[in-house]
Design a protein around this motif. Sequence first.
Motif, short mmCIF file in Angstrom:
data_model
loop_
_atom_site.label_atom_id
_atom_site.label_comp_id
_atom_site.label_asym_id
_atom_site.label_seq_id
_atom_site.Cartn_x
_atom_site.Cartn_y
_atom_site.Cartn_z
N ASP A 189 0.84 -1.20 0.00
CA ASP A 189 0.00 0.00 0.00
C ASP A 189 0.88 1.26 0.00
OD1 ASP A 189 -2.34 -1.39 0.00
OD2 ASP A 189 -2.77 -1.11 2.14
N VAL A 190 0.34 2.33 -0.59
CA VAL A 190 1.04 3.62 -0.58
C VAL A 190 0.56 4.40 0.64
CG1 VAL A 190 1.47 5.77 -1.80
CG2 VAL A 190 1.21 3.64 -3.09
N LEU A 191 1.52 4.85 1.45
CA LEU A 191 1.20 5.58 2.67
C LEU A 191 1.53 7.05 2.47
CD1 LEU A 191 2.76 3.16 5.33
CD2 LEU A 191 0.45 3.12 4.33
N GLY A 192 0.58 7.91 2.78
CA GLY A 192 0.82 9.35 2.76
C GLY A 192 0.94 9.85 4.18
N GLU B 264 -2.15 9.12 -7.27
CA GLU B 264 -3.44 9.51 -6.70
C GLU B 264 -3.33 9.82 -5.21
OE1 GLU B 264 -6.27 10.24 -8.21
OE2 GLU B 264 -5.11 9.96 -10.04
N THR B 265 -2.53 9.03 -4.51
CA THR B 265 -2.33 9.28 -3.09
C THR B 265 -1.64 10.63 -2.88
OG1 THR B 265 -2.13 6.90 -2.71
CG2 THR B 265 -1.38 8.35 -0.95
N ALA B 266 -0.68 10.93 -3.76
CA ALA B 266 0.02 12.22 -3.67
C ALA B 266 -0.93 13.38 -3.88
CB ALA B 266 1.16 12.27 -4.69
N ARG B 267 -1.87 13.24 -4.82
CA ARG B 267 -2.86 14.29 -5.04
C ARG B 267 -3.69 14.52 -3.78
NH1 ARG B 267 -4.29 11.88 -10.28
NH2 ARG B 267 -3.47 13.14 -12.00
N THR B 268 -4.12 13.42 -3.15
CA THR B 268 -4.93 13.54 -1.94
C THR B 268 -4.16 14.22 -0.82
OG1 THR B 268 -6.12 11.51 -2.54
CG2 THR B 268 -6.28 12.24 -0.25
N VAL B 269 -2.90 13.83 -0.66
CA VAL B 269 -2.07 14.44 0.38
C VAL B 269 -1.89 15.93 0.11
CG1 VAL B 269 0.27 14.51 1.33
CG2 VAL B 269 -0.88 12.32 1.01
N LEU B 270 -1.63 16.29 -1.13
CA LEU B 270 -1.47 17.70 -1.48
C LEU B 270 -2.72 18.50 -1.16
CD1 LEU B 270 0.47 17.97 -4.87
CD2 LEU B 270 0.94 19.23 -2.77
N ASP B 271 -3.88 17.96 -1.53
CA ASP B 271 -5.13 18.67 -1.27
C ASP B 271 -5.35 18.89 0.22
OD1 ASP B 271 -5.78 18.91 -3.94
OD2 ASP B 271 -6.96 17.06 -4.00
#
Length: 557
Positions: free
Chosen positions: A476-479, A494-501
């Motif tokens: 899994d990718v962890l932010g 996609e995880t990076a986008r969520t973290v940025l938002d």
Amino acid sequence: MSRAPQPFDHAVRSDERLVLDAGAVRAWSARTAEALGRERAAIDAINVFPVADGDTGTNLYLTADAAHRAVEAVFAAPGAAGDHAPDTADAVRAMAHGALLGARGNSGTILSQLLRGMAGVLAEGADGDHLARALTTAAASARAAVAHPEEGTILTVAAAAATGCRDGGTLPDVARRAYEGARTALEATPGQLAVLGAAGVVDAGGQGLVAVLGALLETVTGTAPEALPPSPAPAAGTGETCGPGGEGPGYEVLYLLEAEDAAVELLKARLDALGDSLVVVGGDGLWNVHVHVDDAGAAVEAGIEAGRPHRIRVTHFAAAARPARAEETPAHARGERARRAVVAVLPGEGLAGLCAEAGATTVQARPGEPPAGDDLLAAVRRAHAREVVLLPNDTDLRAAAATAAERARAEGIRVALIPTRAAVQGIAALAVHEPDRSFDEDVVAMTAAAGATRYAELAVAERQSFTSAGVCQAGDVLGLIEGDVAVIGQDLTETARTVLDRMLQAGGELVTLVVADGAPPGLAATLETHVRRGYLAVDTVTYHAGEGAPPLLIGVE
């Protein structure tokens, strides 16, 4: 000094307001900013306490202007009409919040707390009795926010305003009596504070508060009170000077702080030991901190340990910083070493090379192999400088870095440890490093830049485990935001986008992306486009970390 206030006709006229509705709050905020803008030079001219730095009027004006802009923003918000029009609670809370965010200087910070105290009561009701209670609450909360209250100041004037109208009444009558009480108290301030008496002036902050209450009176009654006659210029040689050759601390430090109540209480004790003129205002997780200190870096570091400081402002009271004394540098080192160096711990060969090009001595942190205290001490020695700024860039390296710094100091090297917790904070600090300015000022600027940078990291889970965001599986990718797992995803982009938002929900001006080798192709470009389309006022900069770094590091300043 002004003469005694003139009596008012206390009969309520038809054009007077009986309720301080949202429109009246809006008008009051506008008149307050206008009045303080008109009087800022005169108030600056009589500013002799707590520091004779001639900026009380300017600070009060900037604070009031920020409050007014916040009120205007509430009225300009989409849908702010009809059934959704702002009410008194919306307007007074916006006024107080705007003042908290924009507070400047000692008096501006106290004014923000006065407005906050009033807002809590006026949000419940806006007639004369509520205004009287609001002024009482405001005076008490402002006094409680000051570590060592003095009589003859804005606090005294606020208390007199509250006492003058404590019996309540109609809104115009309460506003009149509050103004009269404040103006009478202002006249008495030279007899309460020796420095004012010696200068022959009234308290500058108190005069500013009289202007604020005068604006309120005009809003409620439709008639402006008689203007205060101009005060004479202070007598020469009065007022406390600061910095080199002066008697008081050399720096004024202000910052907004996101922190819990318990952490703020500890912060107050620490800052009180560091300096004076300590004022901490706010609540509900957001605070405005003001203090005068000699060690500005320590004041900012205390804020970092208490929570997340941002909008950090440091003012040096003296014209020039104190030069380093000869005895602070060992004789054998003078003339043989560089003046100053930065030592930074960094993941990834590319990032280490980038910072080395910027002049830093780097220590590479390899996966599973954090540098020890001896490694950091060796890097400090290798920098071969009389002054060294140490950036550990990892929370887990704080103890090792502190040990290395102490050992280096024992060898005669002047070391400042900035408690950076991530590489992006170190990059932000290095970006503002200027070796030609004084050591203290350089450390303050670097500490402020690091503290204003929120950080995140994306990693791939190696095994199933429990996290603060739930259970993750291997792969899994962890932010991680500020060290805690906030997002669990399947796709790194996609995880990076969520973290940025999530990070940008709290605001930001600059996003830093540090991309390692092995990250998905086009990751940086995709995220840059995402930021550009969704956050028009935010800039983005990208660095390549090379091998040995997490897939993606994110910083938001």
